[in-house]
Write a protein that holds these residues in place. Structure first.
Motif, PDB file in Angstrom:
ATOM      1  N   CYS A  38       0.849  -1.184   0.000  1.00  0.00           N
ATOM      2  CA  CYS A  38       0.000   0.000   0.000  1.00  0.00           C
ATOM      3  C   CYS A  38       0.887   1.237   0.000  1.00  0.00           C
ATOM      4  CB  CYS A  38      -0.909   0.007   1.224  1.00  0.00           C
ATOM      5  SG  CYS A  38      -2.073  -1.375   1.264  1.00  0.00           S
ATOM      6  N   ALA A  39       0.282   2.398   0.049  1.00  0.00           N
ATOM      7  CA  ALA A  39       1.012   3.669  -0.043  1.00  0.00           C
ATOM      8  C   ALA A  39       1.527   4.133   1.314  1.00  0.00           C
ATOM      9  CB  ALA A  39       0.123   4.736  -0.672  1.00  0.00           C
ATOM     10  N   PHE A  40       2.244   3.257   2.009  1.00  0.00           N
ATOM     11  CA  PHE A  40       2.852   3.618   3.284  1.00  0.00           C
ATOM     12  C   PHE A  40       4.299   4.041   3.053  1.00  0.00           C
ATOM     13  CE2 PHE A  40      -0.286   0.405   4.898  1.00  0.00           C
ATOM     14  CZ  PHE A  40      -1.065   1.289   5.626  1.00  0.00           C
ATOM     15  N   ILE A  46       0.711   7.316   5.580  1.00  0.00           N
ATOM     16  CA  ILE A  46       0.123   7.184   4.247  1.00  0.00           C
ATOM     17  C   ILE A  46       0.602   8.329   3.357  1.00  0.00           C
ATOM     18  CG2 ILE A  46      -2.031   7.208   2.918  1.00  0.00           C
ATOM     19  CD1 ILE A  46      -3.336   5.823   5.344  1.00  0.00           C
ATOM     20  N   THR A  49      -2.719  10.991   0.501  1.00  0.00           N
ATOM     21  CA  THR A  49      -4.126  10.857   0.885  1.00  0.00           C
ATOM     22  C   THR A  49      -5.013  11.541  -0.160  1.00  0.00           C
ATOM     23  OG1 THR A  49      -3.555  10.767   3.226  1.00  0.00           O
ATOM     24  CG2 THR A  49      -5.825  11.365   2.694  1.00  0.00           C
ATOM     25  N   GLN A  55      -0.317   7.770  -4.555  1.00  0.00           N
ATOM     26  CA  GLN A  55      -0.381   6.463  -3.900  1.00  0.00           C
ATOM     27  C   GLN A  55       0.180   5.377  -4.809  1.00  0.00           C
ATOM     28  OE1 GLN A  55      -3.715   5.171  -1.627  1.00  0.00           O
ATOM     29  NE2 GLN A  55      -3.980   7.160  -0.628  1.00  0.00           N
ATOM     30  N   HIS A 119      -6.927   0.608   5.777  1.00  0.00           N
ATOM     31  CA  HIS A 119      -7.115   1.963   6.313  1.00  0.00           C
ATOM     32  C   HIS A 119      -8.006   2.729   5.350  1.00  0.00           C
ATOM     33  CE1 HIS A 119      -6.243   6.099   7.431  1.00  0.00           C
ATOM     34  NE2 HIS A 119      -5.776   5.641   8.580  1.00  0.00           N
ATOM     35  N   ASP A 121      -8.047   5.683   4.231  1.00  0.00           N
ATOM     36  CA  ASP A 121      -7.389   6.619   3.313  1.00  0.00           C
ATOM     37  C   ASP A 121      -6.614   5.913   2.197  1.00  0.00           C
ATOM     38  OD1 ASP A 121      -8.357   8.871   4.584  1.00  0.00           O
ATOM     39  OD2 ASP A 121      -6.604   9.050   5.907  1.00  0.00           O
ATOM     40  N   LEU A 122      -6.496   4.582   2.265  1.00  0.00           N
ATOM     41  CA  LEU A 122      -5.800   3.842   1.220  1.00  0.00           C
ATOM     42  C   LEU A 122      -6.742   3.594   0.051  1.00  0.00           C
ATOM     43  CD1 LEU A 122      -3.823   1.307   3.406  1.00  0.00           C
ATOM     44  CD2 LEU A 122      -2.898   3.247   2.123  1.00  0.00           C
ATOM     45  N   GLU A 125      -3.930  -1.399  -3.345  1.00  0.00           N
ATOM     46  CA  GLU A 125      -2.923  -2.327  -2.845  1.00  0.00           C
ATOM     47  C   GLU A 125      -2.526  -3.208  -4.027  1.00  0.00           C
ATOM     48  OE1 GLU A 125      -2.678  -5.979   0.398  1.00  0.00           O
ATOM     49  OE2 GLU A 125      -4.032  -4.291   0.768  1.00  0.00           O
TER      50      GLU A 125
END
Length: 138
Positions: A38-40, A46, A49, A55, A119, A121-122, A125
């Motif tokens: 994911c966009a971590f 994150i 957002t 992302q 989450h 806001d994601l 994936e």
């Protein structure tokens, strides 16, 4: 497209050609599975957002780092699976993918719209499967 350990078949006989993916990828060597990314960022925050493009770029950067940890790169990827909260985000994912994977080396892929991710806001994936030539890491 064939290289030393992977063969990509864009359109097998009797199957309509796909747009932006290979229908089949055959490989010999060591299998690598990368969990959905994911966009971590590195601290777990994150990135981007509300911004599918930001992302998507972070997701592919995380995939790059995970593949590198296994001694692999995007040329070794045989399958990508996209999970998106809105199918409209696929354009951003394709753009990020196209920045790192050549059009003659496209992996097999699947895309699934999901109700939610881990989450709120994601937006997406992506998981990856790769095949390395020869024996793998211990």
């Amino acid at each position: 497209m064939t290289d030393n350990h992977l063969t990509r078949i864009a359109a097998p006989g009797g199957v309509a050609p796909g747009t932006g993916y290979s229908h089949v990828v055959v490989g010999t060597g060591t299998f690598v599975a990368v969990s959905g990314q994911c966009a971590f960022d590195e601290q777990g925050g994150i990135v981007g957002t509300g911004d599918p493009g930001a992302q998507a770029r972070q997701v592919f950067e995380n995939l790059r780092r995970c593949l590198a940890a296994a001694g692999a790169g995007f040329d070794d990827v045989v399958k990508l699976t996209y999970f998106v909260t809105d199918v409209d985000h696929l354009d951003a994912l394709r753009s990020a993918r196209d920045a790192v994977i050549a059009p003659d080396r496209l992996p097999a892929s699947s895309a699934v719209q999901v109700a939610a991710l881990v989450h709120p806001d994601l937006l997406m994936e992506v998981e990856a499967f790769a095949v390395l030539p020869g024996p793998g890491r211990p």
